[in-house]
Write an enzyme that holds these catalytic residues in place. Structure first.
Site, PDB file in Angstrom:
ATOM      1  N   GLU A  48     -40.301 106.746  -3.239  1.00 13.37           N
ATOM      2  CA  GLU A  48     -40.087 107.782  -2.225  1.00 13.37           C
ATOM      3  C   GLU A  48     -41.127 107.666  -1.104  1.00 13.37           C
ATOM      4  O   GLU A  48     -40.851 108.011   0.044  1.00 13.37           O
ATOM      5  CB  GLU A  48     -40.135 109.154  -2.908  1.00 13.37           C
ATOM      6  CG  GLU A  48     -39.521 110.284  -2.127  1.00 13.37           C
ATOM      7  CD  GLU A  48     -38.025 110.140  -1.847  1.00 13.37           C
ATOM      8  OE1 GLU A  48     -37.349 109.287  -2.453  1.00 13.37           O
ATOM      9  OE2 GLU A  48     -37.534 110.889  -0.985  1.00 13.37           O
ATOM     10  N   HIS A  75     -34.339 106.669   6.036  1.00 16.59           N
ATOM     11  CA  HIS A  75     -34.862 106.935   4.687  1.00 16.59           C
ATOM     12  C   HIS A  75     -34.405 105.850   3.702  1.00 16.59           C
ATOM     13  O   HIS A  75     -35.223 105.242   3.010  1.00 16.59           O
ATOM     14  CB  HIS A  75     -34.365 108.323   4.245  1.00 16.59           C
ATOM     15  CG  HIS A  75     -34.842 108.761   2.898  1.00 16.59           C
ATOM     16  ND1 HIS A  75     -35.882 109.635   2.726  1.00 16.59           N
ATOM     17  CD2 HIS A  75     -34.441 108.435   1.648  1.00 16.59           C
ATOM     18  CE1 HIS A  75     -36.089 109.838   1.438  1.00 16.59           C
ATOM     19  NE2 HIS A  75     -35.219 109.116   0.751  1.00 16.59           N
ATOM     20  N   GLU A  76     -33.108 105.604   3.671  1.00 16.69           N
ATOM     21  CA  GLU A  76     -32.583 104.624   2.705  1.00 16.69           C
ATOM     22  C   GLU A  76     -33.043 103.201   3.045  1.00 16.69           C
ATOM     23  O   GLU A  76     -33.256 102.388   2.142  1.00 16.69           O
ATOM     24  CB  GLU A  76     -31.052 104.700   2.618  1.00 16.69           C
ATOM     25  CG  GLU A  76     -30.497 106.059   2.167  1.00 16.69           C
ATOM     26  CD  GLU A  76     -31.127 106.620   0.891  1.00 16.69           C
ATOM     27  OE1 GLU A  76     -31.591 105.830   0.042  1.00 16.69           O
ATOM     28  OE2 GLU A  76     -31.185 107.867   0.766  1.00 16.69           O
ATOM     29  N   HIS A 124     -36.335 102.729   1.413  1.00 11.38           N
ATOM     30  CA  HIS A 124     -36.167 102.341  -0.003  1.00 11.38           C
ATOM     31  C   HIS A 124     -35.765 100.866  -0.097  1.00 11.38           C
ATOM     32  O   HIS A 124     -36.262 100.118  -0.937  1.00 11.38           O
ATOM     33  CB  HIS A 124     -35.067 103.179  -0.658  1.00 11.38           C
ATOM     34  CG  HIS A 124     -35.476 104.580  -1.039  1.00 11.38           C
ATOM     35  ND1 HIS A 124     -36.525 104.843  -1.880  1.00 11.38           N
ATOM     36  CD2 HIS A 124     -34.957 105.792  -0.709  1.00 11.38           C
ATOM     37  CE1 HIS A 124     -36.641 106.162  -2.057  1.00 11.38           C
ATOM     38  NE2 HIS A 124     -35.695 106.765  -1.347  1.00 11.38           N
TER      39      HIS A 124
END
Ligand code: ZN
Length: 500
Positions: free
Chosen positions: A294, A264-265, A268
């Site tokens: 997101e 997820h990170e 980003h």
């Protein structure tokens, strides 16, 4: 014009430097800072914020922007210089409306509230937090008063995180989504349930971090321009174009928490790393909105990282690193990481029920700011929605309305819609990338992720904040945001997994 533009650009670069310095202090606060340093750190951050606010709202900055605006408005959307003037105008127009006394009152209140929450939440202590939440509602309403032309009090808060989005547009979007999502959740939860047992075990934390670093690198995270550290809540932060950091956490009894947090990170971070270097060091060097940001993390975490092709490549690597999985076949593992299980905690929610958690928060925030719900009735209202929407009883406040850091560390309202917008856009971007490159799955199964990353670099990342979110979505996918790709993605995926 040239001289004015250069002067404005220099001023904006200095403001950006201050903001990035604040981010460095914030990163340090979340990873390294001893407890007793927290008070002074809060003061240092407030000082930097005040200086940056003063520079942006100063009369001479306003004069420069005014002199440049008519030129900027005539330039095409993709002109970076003109976009810088337009973005400076947008941000300044927002900042000048809010008295600095209100800004200070807010940041002081939120830091006090955050430290109260860290001790009150584990004790289910609503009595301590109730007056603080009441103050938050009051502050959000005072903030809304600064923007009297907006339709809904929460619009004043949403415009900071998701420009172009309003309560009205979000309600419409959520209603449309709810109508299709709720029946799908019902069919999945009444089908034969998938087994998650294969994920139970003990997994050495350092081995988890090693595996996650390998995954991060393989999907394109550049450790020469970033680093990975530990923090209680995983996050990504931009400190400059050459320094985009991520954090994660590792729990011995749960391998997926660390793994999917990292993917997820990294999603980003790839966004920030992919921004055109020409924008570096200035206001446009950053993601354009919470929703679009997101979408990038969700795309990598869910559309890619929970998919079969991704694990065709990584599962043997995982089995090698963790002998626990030696005798577990890949399809059992895939079912386990994708199983749907309505739960109380938003951050632990599966892909399908996640949006229902978001919608509950959004509805409650609207009611609080409309004066239709009092803080004293918040726990009951929360529990009633968890019963009606997820069929769950909420046994304790810490797993109920006290769970999210958002309400206890910042403005009440204006943040949650970005998560669902991100989910919707993740599928829309992924669909567009697959239409351009139909062989992505075959590439993933060989460990090649560069084609997808380049598509995202080209169509999403490189623009930074120079296009509006709507313009970006239209250019990248050929149409405005729509729930269709997201619902088709969810329907196809869960029909297959649950044999619907
Ligand atoms: Zn995120």
């Amino acid at each position: 014009m040239n001289q004015d533009f250069e002067t404005l650009k220099t001023k904006l670069a200095a403001i950006t430097d201050l903001n990035l310095a604040a981010s460095a202090l914030g990163w340090d606060q979340a990873t390294m800072l001893p407890d007793l340093g927290a008070d002074q750190r809060g003061r240092q951050l407030a000082t930097i914020g005040r200086i940056a606010h003063g520079m942006l709202t100063a009369k001479d900055t306003g004069d420069l922007i005014s002199r440049l605006s008519s030129w900027a408005n005539k330039q095409p959307a993709e002109d970076f210089d003109a976009a810088l003037v337009r973005e400076a105008r947008r941000l300044r127009d927002l900042e000048v409306e809010v008295p600095s006394e209100l800004n200070s009152a807010m940041s002081e209140h939120y830091s006090k509230m955050y430290s109260a929450w860290t001790t009150a939440r584990p004790r289910n202590d609503f009595a301590t937090l109730k007056p603080l939440l009441e103050k938050s509602v009051e502050l959000s309403l005072r903030f809304a008063d600064c923007f009297p032309n907006l339709e809904h009090p929460m619009d004043s808060l949403i415009q900071y995180s998701d420009q172009g989005v309003t309560v009205r547009s979000t309600r419409q979007l959520f209603n449309e989504l709810r109508q299709q999502l709720v029946p799908l959740v019902k069919s999945v939860t009444s089908a034969k349930q998938l087994d998650g047992d294969c994920l139970s075990g003990e997994f050495d934390e350092l081995a988890q971090l090693d595996f996650c670093k390998l995954v991060a690198k393989q999907i394109g995270y550049d450790f020469q321009r970033g680093r990975m550290d530990l923090s209680p809540h995983p996050f990504m932060t931009r400190l400059s174009g050459g320094d985009i950091r991520i954090t994660t956490r590792a729990r011995r009894d749960d391998l997926t928490d660390c793994l999917f947090s990292v993917i997820h990170e990294v999603g980003h971070a790839l966004y920030e790393l992919g921004i055109d270097p020409k924008l570096d060091g200035n206001l446009l060097a950053g993601g354009v909105s919470s929703g679009v940001h997101e979408s990038q993390s969700r795309l990598w975490e869910n559309c890619v990282g929970r998919g079969k092709a991704f694990w065709d490549y990584f599962y043997p690597v995982l089995q090698n690193q963790f002998p626990h999985f030696k005798n577990i076949n890949q399809s059992t593992f895939l079912a386990a990481i994708n199983r749907v299980e309505p739960g109380l905690i938003r951050v632990d929610a599966d892909e399908l029920t996640y949006n229902l958690h978001v919608m509950i928060r959004f509805d409650l925030e609207c009611q609080l700011l409309e004066g239709k719900l009092a803080i004293r009735d918040l726990p009951d209202a929360w529990n009633a929605l968890y019963k009606s929407d997820l069929n769950l009883d909420v046994p304790s406040l810490k797993d109920g309305c006290l769970q999210d850091v958002h309400w206890f560390s910042g403005r009440l309202g204006g943040a949650f819609q970005g998560y669902t917008i991100g989910n919707i856009l993740s599928a829309q971007f992924f669909d567009a990338a697959k239409a351009a490159h139909p062989n992505l799955d075959a590439e993933f199964s060989k460990g090649h992720f560069a084609t997808l990353k380049s598509w995202l670099n080209q169509h999403v990342h490189r623009w930074g904040a120079s296009l509006t979110p709507d313009e970006l979505v239209k250019r990248a996918t050929g149409k405005p945001m729509t729930i269709e790709p997201y619902m088709s993605y969810l329907t196809a995926k869960y029909s297959r997994l649950y044999s619907l």
